[in-house]
Write a protein that holds these residues in place. Sequence first.
Motif, PDB file in Angstrom:
ATOM      1  N   ALA A 222       0.834  -1.203   0.000  1.00  0.00           N
ATOM      2  CA  ALA A 222       0.000   0.000   0.000  1.00  0.00           C
ATOM      3  C   ALA A 222       0.876   1.262   0.000  1.00  0.00           C
ATOM      4  O   ALA A 222       0.607   2.217  -0.745  1.00  0.00           O
ATOM      5  CB  ALA A 222      -0.919  -0.005   1.218  1.00  0.00           C
ATOM      6  N   LEU A 223       1.923   1.262   0.819  1.00  0.00           N
ATOM      7  CA  LEU A 223       2.837   2.407   0.867  1.00  0.00           C
ATOM      8  C   LEU A 223       3.556   2.591  -0.468  1.00  0.00           C
ATOM      9  O   LEU A 223       3.802   3.719  -0.904  1.00  0.00           O
ATOM     10  CB  LEU A 223       3.857   2.226   1.996  1.00  0.00           C
ATOM     11  N   TYR A 224       3.896   1.465  -1.103  1.00  0.00           N
ATOM     12  CA  TYR A 224       4.554   1.517  -2.415  1.00  0.00           C
ATOM     13  C   TYR A 224       3.667   2.209  -3.449  1.00  0.00           C
ATOM     14  O   TYR A 224       4.119   3.092  -4.190  1.00  0.00           O
ATOM     15  CB  TYR A 224       4.895   0.108  -2.887  1.00  0.00           C
ATOM     16  N   THR A 225       2.396   1.825  -3.498  1.00  0.00           N
ATOM     17  CA  THR A 225       1.502   2.387  -4.509  1.00  0.00           C
ATOM     18  C   THR A 225       1.238   3.876  -4.287  1.00  0.00           C
ATOM     19  O   THR A 225       0.934   4.599  -5.249  1.00  0.00           O
ATOM     20  CB  THR A 225       0.156   1.648  -4.523  1.00  0.00           C
ATOM     21  N   MET A 226       1.361   4.336  -3.032  1.00  0.00           N
ATOM     22  CA  MET A 226       1.045   5.732  -2.727  1.00  0.00           C
ATOM     23  C   MET A 226       2.274   6.598  -2.475  1.00  0.00           C
ATOM     24  O   MET A 226       2.149   7.774  -2.125  1.00  0.00           O
ATOM     25  CB  MET A 226       0.109   5.780  -1.503  1.00  0.00           C
TER      26      MET A 226
END
Length: 293
Positions: A222-226
Amino acid sequence: MTNQTWFLIFRTMRPRQWTKNLLVFAALIFSQNLFNTTMLRDSTIAFVIFCLLSGSVYTLNDLLDIKQDRLHPKKSKRPLASGKLKPASAIIAGLLLVTLSLANAFWLNTNFGLIALSYFILQIAYSTVLKHIVILDVLAVSVGFVLRAIAGAEVIDVPISSWLLVCTILLALFLSLGKRRHEILLLEDNAVNHRKILYEYSPALLDQMISVVTASTVVAYALYTMSVETITKFQTDNLKYTIPFVLYGIFRYLYLIHQKSEGGSPEKILLNDKPLLINIILYLTTVWLFTYS
């Protein structure tokens, strides 16, 4: 060697598990170079090399585990454990495949060759030492996945995202721990005779470790995508909409582990479980739409 012997050797190479080597294509896809014919060619060659290299490691590993595999209800049917394939033939084939794989790896790209060599050394260390050390056994398997991802980036000479490495090692740990849990439940009292390291684990401990890794995987992705880095690179923040696919994939796999008593063969699940396979296809399609269109 006869055709029958080569067929048995091919079986010891466990072609079903070659799906793990698809990680080599991760850097190609996420660097937005999927349609670069030169890079696609090099990545495909790298994939074949890792299939041959990992296959040779499986053959050599079966040689080391003949006695233990004969105690396993499924592994006892393997060519070496069942006695259908002579150890001498397996040794010759294994060494030949290793030599061929590494020679072609260095020919393709020096850095890629060094990573392929590191992967082979790690696998030998795992087969002889690391698989007998609690926690390090599953970590070693996970590092093998990371090396595949790094190799895919090196062969096409693109920088690899730190996020990709983190997500890869967490997902690999998730699969490895699920496999350990399945072995303990399948073999029960005979588990230690098959693999001594299983004495150091219990279903309760593995469930706790799986919970930690599962949560970490979802959060990391999730952190990667955002992240600003990702949004800047792909010129979109739409990758966050792929998070539900990751959640479903993990939940589906947990369902198969706990409710269907599967997990002993991740590659078999990925190929045979239709809901999970459809989810992966939808995920890859969505990623392609967001990053290439």
